[in-house]
Design an enzyme around this catalytic site. Sequence first.
Site, PDB file in Angstrom:
ATOM      1  N   GLY A  35       0.786  -1.233   0.000  1.00  0.00           N
ATOM      2  CA  GLY A  35       0.000   0.000   0.000  1.00  0.00           C
ATOM      3  C   GLY A  35       0.818   1.284   0.000  1.00  0.00           C
ATOM      4  O   GLY A  35       0.262   2.376  -0.121  1.00  0.00           O
ATOM      5  N   ARG A  93     -12.455  20.922   6.342  1.00  0.00           N
ATOM      6  CA  ARG A  93     -13.627  21.155   7.209  1.00  0.00           C
ATOM      7  C   ARG A  93     -13.290  21.007   8.683  1.00  0.00           C
ATOM      8  O   ARG A  93     -14.008  21.489   9.534  1.00  0.00           O
ATOM      9  CB  ARG A  93     -14.784  20.213   6.819  1.00  0.00           C
ATOM     10  CG  ARG A  93     -15.466  20.662   5.534  1.00  0.00           C
ATOM     11  CD  ARG A  93     -16.505  19.682   5.072  1.00  0.00           C
ATOM     12  NE  ARG A  93     -15.903  18.477   4.527  1.00  0.00           N
ATOM     13  CZ  ARG A  93     -16.574  17.440   4.053  1.00  0.00           C
ATOM     14  NH1 ARG A  93     -17.889  17.454   4.074  1.00  0.00           N
ATOM     15  NH2 ARG A  93     -15.964  16.398   3.559  1.00  0.00           N
ATOM     16  N   HIS A 127     -12.936  25.433   2.199  1.00  0.00           N
ATOM     17  CA  HIS A 127     -14.170  25.434   2.987  1.00  0.00           C
ATOM     18  C   HIS A 127     -14.388  26.731   3.772  1.00  0.00           C
ATOM     19  O   HIS A 127     -15.488  27.269   3.802  1.00  0.00           O
ATOM     20  CB  HIS A 127     -14.178  24.225   3.929  1.00  0.00           C
ATOM     21  CG  HIS A 127     -15.344  24.241   4.847  1.00  0.00           C
ATOM     22  ND1 HIS A 127     -16.637  24.195   4.374  1.00  0.00           N
ATOM     23  CD2 HIS A 127     -15.429  24.354   6.192  1.00  0.00           C
ATOM     24  CE1 HIS A 127     -17.459  24.271   5.390  1.00  0.00           C
ATOM     25  NE2 HIS A 127     -16.750  24.364   6.508  1.00  0.00           N
ATOM     26  N   ASP A 170     -25.551  28.129   4.104  1.00  0.00           N
ATOM     27  CA  ASP A 170     -25.482  28.786   5.412  1.00  0.00           C
ATOM     28  C   ASP A 170     -24.891  30.178   5.256  1.00  0.00           C
ATOM     29  O   ASP A 170     -24.375  30.536   4.191  1.00  0.00           O
ATOM     30  CB  ASP A 170     -24.708  27.947   6.438  1.00  0.00           C
ATOM     31  CG  ASP A 170     -23.301  27.614   5.962  1.00  0.00           C
ATOM     32  OD1 ASP A 170     -22.679  28.477   5.334  1.00  0.00           O
ATOM     33  OD2 ASP A 170     -22.836  26.486   6.209  1.00  0.00           O
ATOM     34  N   LYS A 193     -28.398  27.057   8.729  1.00  0.00           N
ATOM     35  CA  LYS A 193     -28.063  25.622   8.836  1.00  0.00           C
ATOM     36  C   LYS A 193     -27.352  25.340  10.140  1.00  0.00           C
ATOM     37  O   LYS A 193     -26.461  26.083  10.535  1.00  0.00           O
ATOM     38  CB  LYS A 193     -27.162  25.243   7.658  1.00  0.00           C
ATOM     39  CG  LYS A 193     -26.599  23.841   7.704  1.00  0.00           C
ATOM     40  CD  LYS A 193     -25.764  23.585   6.458  1.00  0.00           C
ATOM     41  CE  LYS A 193     -24.763  22.477   6.663  1.00  0.00           C
ATOM     42  NZ  LYS A 193     -23.863  22.303   5.533  1.00  0.00           N
ATOM     43  N   ARG A 195     -25.487  22.042  12.255  1.00  0.00           N
ATOM     44  CA  ARG A 195     -25.102  20.632  12.201  1.00  0.00           C
ATOM     45  C   ARG A 195     -24.771  20.157  13.606  1.00  0.00           C
ATOM     46  O   ARG A 195     -24.051  20.822  14.339  1.00  0.00           O
ATOM     47  CB  ARG A 195     -23.873  20.452  11.290  1.00  0.00           C
ATOM     48  CG  ARG A 195     -23.535  18.990  11.041  1.00  0.00           C
ATOM     49  CD  ARG A 195     -22.258  18.837  10.220  1.00  0.00           C
ATOM     50  NE  ARG A 195     -22.389  19.196   8.823  1.00  0.00           N
ATOM     51  CZ  ARG A 195     -22.735  18.340   7.849  1.00  0.00           C
ATOM     52  NH1 ARG A 195     -23.025  17.087   8.145  1.00  0.00           N
ATOM     53  NH2 ARG A 195     -22.798  18.732   6.602  1.00  0.00           N
ATOM     54  N   ASP A 220     -22.579  25.489  -3.184  1.00  0.00           N
ATOM     55  CA  ASP A 220     -21.856  25.057  -1.990  1.00  0.00           C
ATOM     56  C   ASP A 220     -20.408  24.753  -2.370  1.00  0.00           C
ATOM     57  O   ASP A 220     -20.114  24.486  -3.538  1.00  0.00           O
ATOM     58  CB  ASP A 220     -22.527  23.813  -1.390  1.00  0.00           C
ATOM     59  CG  ASP A 220     -22.297  23.708   0.115  1.00  0.00           C
ATOM     60  OD1 ASP A 220     -21.451  24.444   0.648  1.00  0.00           O
ATOM     61  OD2 ASP A 220     -22.963  22.873   0.756  1.00  0.00           O
TER      62      ASP A 220
HETATM   63  C1  R5P Z   1     -20.136  22.277   5.182  1.00  0.00           C
HETATM   64  O1  R5P Z   1     -20.374  23.234   5.892  1.00  0.00           O
HETATM   65  C2  R5P Z   1     -19.922  22.375   3.691  1.00  0.00           C
HETATM   66  O2  R5P Z   1     -19.914  23.691   3.244  1.00  0.00           O
HETATM   67  C3  R5P Z   1     -20.969  21.597   2.939  1.00  0.00           C
HETATM   68  O3  R5P Z   1     -22.221  22.214   3.097  1.00  0.00           O
HETATM   69  C4  R5P Z   1     -21.031  20.197   3.452  1.00  0.00           C
HETATM   70  O4  R5P Z   1     -19.756  19.655   3.521  1.00  0.00           O
HETATM   71  C5  R5P Z   1     -21.901  19.331   2.572  1.00  0.00           C
HETATM   72  O5  R5P Z   1     -21.936  18.070   3.127  1.00  0.00           O
HETATM   73  P1  R5P Z   1     -23.117  17.069   2.840  1.00  0.00           P
HETATM   74  O6  R5P Z   1     -23.242  16.960   1.349  1.00  0.00           O
HETATM   75  O7  R5P Z   1     -22.691  15.802   3.489  1.00  0.00           O
HETATM   76  O8  R5P Z   1     -24.357  17.626   3.488  1.00  0.00           O
END
Ligand code: R5P
Length: 295
Positions: A35, A93, A127, A170, A193, A195, A220
């Site tokens: 690997g 992220r 991001h 968001d 938004k 999470r 996005d």
């Molecule tokens: C997170 O804040 C990013 O900007 C995207 O909105 C996020 O990574 C999208 O992830 P998913 O497709 O899993 O909802």
Amino acid sequence: MIIIPGPASRELGEKIAVELGVEAHPVEHRIFPDGESYIRFTTPVEGKTVVIVQTTTPKQDVKLIQLYLMVGTAKDLGAEKVICVVPYLAYSRQDTRFLDGEAISLNLVIKLLEKAGADELVVIDVHNRESLDKIQKLVNIRMVNLSAIPLLAEYLIEYGYDGAYSLSPDKGAIHLAEAAASVLGGGFGFFEKKRNRRTGEIEMTVKDMDIKGKNAVVFDDIISSGGTMAKAIEGLKEQGAVKVAAACTHGLFTKGANRRIQEADVDLIIATDTVETSFSCVSVAPLIAGYLKKT
Ligand code: R5P
């Protein structure tokens, strides 16, 4: 300037070289039975500015190690300057210690690049732009973030989205919607938004928007599971939007993402080639080449 496409970005690296009117020199590469990655430069780099192109999509860790091997080797072989073009930057992220004890992964990924000998890091729609600014103060690498959003918006005009309303999932990503709106016209806005950091579940509130009878596009940086996009699209359709497109720079499309977004009644899904998928209809090669021409 020498363009070296890494194993993860052979095609994109070649496209960048074509845009620049130079020859690309991909590294020789193979994976050993256990690997581990083998990397060998095929052209002399001594005294040159070397541009290494290597995206870090899944399998991220393997591609990162290959990147470190290429950067370190370029410096070992006497390259004067090493520019790393990493169209999709893995771990971007995880740029904060959200929960006690967590690794701030992005910082380490970049600090290791510095240790390997990188002079410059060029990424596309990272991001969180602020996190790059913060790290910039900790390392001696010049960091550059380019945006593919205007290119995505221009592509959408050909598909009847001229004048569409642009949205980000968001508030933190509002600059994406704003950049798109400057091409599409039609105004821009954002969703609320939240999470849950432990379960990964998202909650999206659709603010009242004047979207009835209009076309809309959700922009996005990343589509991963598709959950964010699906919720946004459902919300827009419920509020009477006519056609809704999903546009992202990095289309990771992990298992089930496409189905999730289709079930939300999306009309079009587009992405760039920072991650090569069947949705990659916009290339970032001209964007990267345009930047390199100026350096
Ligand atoms: C997170 O804040 C990013 O900007 C995207 O909105 C996020 O990574 C999208 O992830 P998913 O497709 O899993 O909802």
